[in-house]
Design an enzyme around this catalytic site. Structure first.
Site, mmCIF file in Angstrom:
data_model
loop_
_atom_site.group_PDB
_atom_site.id
_atom_site.type_symbol
_atom_site.label_atom_id
_atom_site.label_comp_id
_atom_site.label_asym_id
_atom_site.label_seq_id
_atom_site.Cartn_x
_atom_site.Cartn_y
_atom_site.Cartn_z
ATOM 1 N N TYR A 74 1.053 -1.125 0.102
ATOM 2 C CA TYR A 74 0.027 -0.011 0.053
ATOM 3 C C TYR A 74 0.893 1.214 0.015
ATOM 4 O O TYR A 74 0.783 2.199 0.891
ATOM 5 C CB TYR A 74 -0.946 0.136 1.336
ATOM 6 C CG TYR A 74 -1.718 -1.272 1.470
ATOM 7 C CD1 TYR A 74 -2.821 -1.754 0.754
ATOM 8 C CD2 TYR A 74 -1.361 -2.278 2.622
ATOM 9 C CE1 TYR A 74 -3.393 -2.671 0.478
ATOM 10 C CE2 TYR A 74 -1.834 -3.386 2.543
ATOM 11 C CZ TYR A 74 -3.035 -3.913 1.691
ATOM 12 O OH TYR A 74 -3.612 -4.833 1.805
ATOM 13 N N TYR A 93 -12.668 -8.053 6.468
ATOM 14 C CA TYR A 93 -11.370 -8.218 5.480
ATOM 15 C C TYR A 93 -10.756 -9.563 5.220
ATOM 16 O O TYR A 93 -10.812 -10.489 6.177
ATOM 17 C CB TYR A 93 -9.927 -7.217 6.172
ATOM 18 C CG TYR A 93 -8.650 -7.351 5.219
ATOM 19 C CD1 TYR A 93 -8.728 -6.715 4.299
ATOM 20 C CD2 TYR A 93 -7.756 -8.171 5.373
ATOM 21 C CE1 TYR A 93 -7.734 -6.782 3.437
ATOM 22 C CE2 TYR A 93 -6.732 -8.556 4.656
ATOM 23 C CZ TYR A 93 -6.629 -7.701 3.545
ATOM 24 O OH TYR A 93 -5.715 -7.799 2.530
ATOM 25 N N ASP A 153 -13.247 -17.708 7.949
ATOM 26 C CA ASP A 153 -12.015 -17.182 7.617
ATOM 27 C C ASP A 153 -10.989 -16.869 8.743
ATOM 28 O O ASP A 153 -11.250 -16.286 9.742
ATOM 29 C CB ASP A 153 -11.919 -15.942 6.947
ATOM 30 C CG ASP A 153 -10.563 -15.466 6.482
ATOM 31 O OD1 ASP A 153 -9.613 -15.869 7.191
ATOM 32 O OD2 ASP A 153 -10.360 -14.477 5.754
ATOM 33 N N LYS A 172 -1.229 -17.152 7.578
ATOM 34 C CA LYS A 172 -0.529 -16.511 8.797
ATOM 35 C C LYS A 172 0.360 -17.521 9.472
ATOM 36 O O LYS A 172 1.398 -17.839 9.471
ATOM 37 C CB LYS A 172 -1.479 -15.481 9.299
ATOM 38 C CG LYS A 172 -1.906 -14.528 8.650
ATOM 39 C CD LYS A 172 -2.572 -13.263 9.420
ATOM 40 C CE LYS A 172 -3.001 -12.137 8.627
ATOM 41 N NZ LYS A 172 -2.194 -11.354 8.029
HETATM 42 C C1 LIG Z 1 -8.882 -12.379 7.952
HETATM 43 C C2 LIG Z 1 -7.946 -12.381 6.645
HETATM 44 N N1 LIG Z 1 -8.149 -13.142 5.649
HETATM 45 C C3 LIG Z 1 -7.296 -13.149 4.676
HETATM 46 C C4 LIG Z 1 -6.079 -12.368 4.681
HETATM 47 C C5 LIG Z 1 -5.147 -12.267 3.541
HETATM 48 O O1 LIG Z 1 -4.271 -13.043 3.612
HETATM 49 P P1 LIG Z 1 -2.907 -12.851 3.124
HETATM 50 O O2 LIG Z 1 -2.316 -11.258 3.592
HETATM 51 O O3 LIG Z 1 -1.751 -13.904 3.661
HETATM 52 O O4 LIG Z 1 -3.248 -13.163 1.464
HETATM 53 C C6 LIG Z 1 -5.616 -11.595 5.832
HETATM 54 C C7 LIG Z 1 -4.769 -10.777 6.079
HETATM 55 O O5 LIG Z 1 -4.422 -10.028 6.800
HETATM 56 C C8 LIG Z 1 -6.680 -11.611 7.209
HETATM 57 O O6 LIG Z 1 -6.637 -10.955 8.020
#
Ligand SMILES: Cc1ncc(COP(=O)(O)O)c(C=O)c1O
Length: 444
Positions: free
Chosen positions: A23, A151, A252, A281
């Site tokens: 960003y 997100y 997620d 992560k």
């Molecule tokens: C809840 C959630 N899903 C998906 C992602 C995307 O993961 P990545 O940055 O490894 O593509 C993130 C990243 O912060 C996240 O917090």
């Protein structure tokens, strides 16, 4: 141009001219800090300064940096088989990590897709849901429903389920699929489900269920979109409605998985099961990129019954053995270690030490769950300016929007955590002291 191959010299000029950071603009560079090594919960800058890490490198490095067990597992794997294609080939590192994922997650989740990153795990989950309904003769179920302030990543399908206002929808116009949004949950973590949330959920399902393939949601903690925690009862209601209306539930857990909110997975607070689950992560302890999407037998069977007959995804680096070996070592550390005790001690200390921040007039709210501590400011902060203030205080904290927050490694000690919380309060207080709100409003 002089090229340095020593890893203690940082060529800042080259970086500024040629390398994108997350960003950022290539014409209005923001400051970057050169890191030359990391050990435990500390990052060492090229200047020799040592910073206590409050971010776990975007929430992934839960065991801290350079953990000997993960390093040894990776070194062994590196010399034996660092990469091989996954099409038509398998290997024990993929099997070992998948065994652990199947065993750690709810009993209904039996199938594992090894993805490259969190965003890709979300893409995979959404594709699974769409193909499932094709296989169940309901191809009209093509839209995804989600809550506002979420997100899920930066790729196109993931963006489409991020918050429609705070996310990137408007920047990419019609290329971002229009999904169905429910208001963000308002029932707080320790509260029962309120009527506003019940009504919003029931209305959304009764109005849209015929077109909806799946609901995707971050369980318990809305991370990058809001840094807030909501009631487990919300998830219970959501699961019931998904069952009632034939809608798949995608959880997620990319940010919350592997202990961050005090349970191994955040869905355990609500005692529910997902049809499809995304993790990433902390999966590798933050040592190398790897994510995974798990699904139930029913979802897998539906996909196999779809016209394609197979699941249509297969990236080059799928199941990378080096990443799988790191993940297996990290998961074993978690399973054999005392993460639960560490996270609950962090939670107690964060609650004690951050509480007084609420007295600062520029602070809107203070909240803590597990190893997550958040000070929400009244206004957006100037992230670059605050970042510098944190570095001067010897800590690595990366605020964004209105949030000054930490998600430290679980291995952080009490003294290091106090350095982080003191710095958070001091920096939040400096915004108040400036007496000039404008100064700190981000224009980025
Ligand atoms: C809840 C959630 N899903 C998906 C992602 C995307 O993961 P990545 O940055 O490894 O593509 C993130 C990243 O912060 C996240 O917090």
């Amino acid at each position: 141009m002089a090229l340095s191959n020593t890893n203690t010299t940082i060529d800042y000029a080259f970086d500024a001219r040629h390398i994108w950071h997350p960003y950022t603009s290539m014409t209005q560079a923001l400051p970057v800090y050169g890191v030359v090594s990391a050990q435990g919960c500390e990052l060492t800058l090229d200047s020799g300064e040592v910073l206590i890490d409050g971010t776990s490198s975007w929430w992934s490095c839960v065991h801290g940096y350079s953990h000997p067990t993960i390093l040894a597992a990776m070194q062994k794997q590196l010399t034996q088989l660092s990469h091989v294609m996954f099409g038509g080939i398998t290997h024990q590192p993929a099997i070992e990590v998948s065994k652990r994922l199947v065993q750690m997650t709810s009993a209904n989740l039996t199938k594992v897709f090894l993805a490259d990153s969190g965003s890709i795990a979300v893409e995979v989950a959404l594709k699974m849901a769409l193909q499932y309904w094709q296989g169940r003769n309901k191809p009209q179920k093509q839209r995804i429903m989600t809550v506002k302030s979420g997100y899920h990543g930066d790729t196109f399908a993931a963006m489409s389920v991020c918050d429609p206002d705070g996310g990137m929808h408007t920047m990419f116009g019609n290329n971002v699929t229009k999904q169905v949004f429910i208001p963000a949950p308002t029932s707080k973590f320790n509260e029962p489900l309120n009527q506003t949330d019940i009504t919003a959920l029931e209305n959304a399902f009764s109005q849209h269920h015929q077109d909806i393939a799946a609901v995707i949601i971050e369980p318990i903690m809305q991370g990058a979109g809001a840094m807030r925690f909501y009631s487990p009862a919300y998830l219970v209601k959501l699961r019931l409605l998904c069952d009632q209306y034939n809608v798949l539930l995608i959880l997620d857990e990319i940010a919350t998985g592997f202990g961050r909110t005090g349970t191994l997975f955040a869905y355990e607070h609500a005692n529910i099961e997902a049809d499809i689950l995304c993790v990433g992560k902390a999966l590798t302890g933050g040592y190398i990129s790897l994510a995974a999407t798990l699904c139930s037998d029913e979802v897998a069977n539906g996909i196999s019954d779809s016209p394609a007959g197979v699941f249509m995804h297969g990236p080059t680096f799928m199941g990378n053995p080096l990443a799988c070996a790191a993940a297996t070592a990290s998961l074993d550390l978690l399973l054999q270690g005392d993460w639960q005790q560490q996270v609950s001690a962090i939670e107690v200390q964060l609650k004690q030490e951050l509480a007084r921040a609420i007295d600062l007039t520029q602070v809107q709210d203070v909240r803590v769950l597990g190893a997550v501590g958040v000070i929400e400011m009244v206004n957006n902060v100037n992230a670059a300016q605050l970042q510098q203030a944190f570095v001067e205080l010897g800590v690595w904290v990366r605020p964004f929007n209105k949030y000054i927050y930490i998600m430290p490694p679980y291995t952080i000690n009490a003294a290091q955590l106090t350095r982080l919380t003191s710095a958070m309060i001091s920096v939040a207080g400096s915004i108040e002291d400036s007496g000039n709100k404008q100064q700190f409003i981000s224009h980025g």
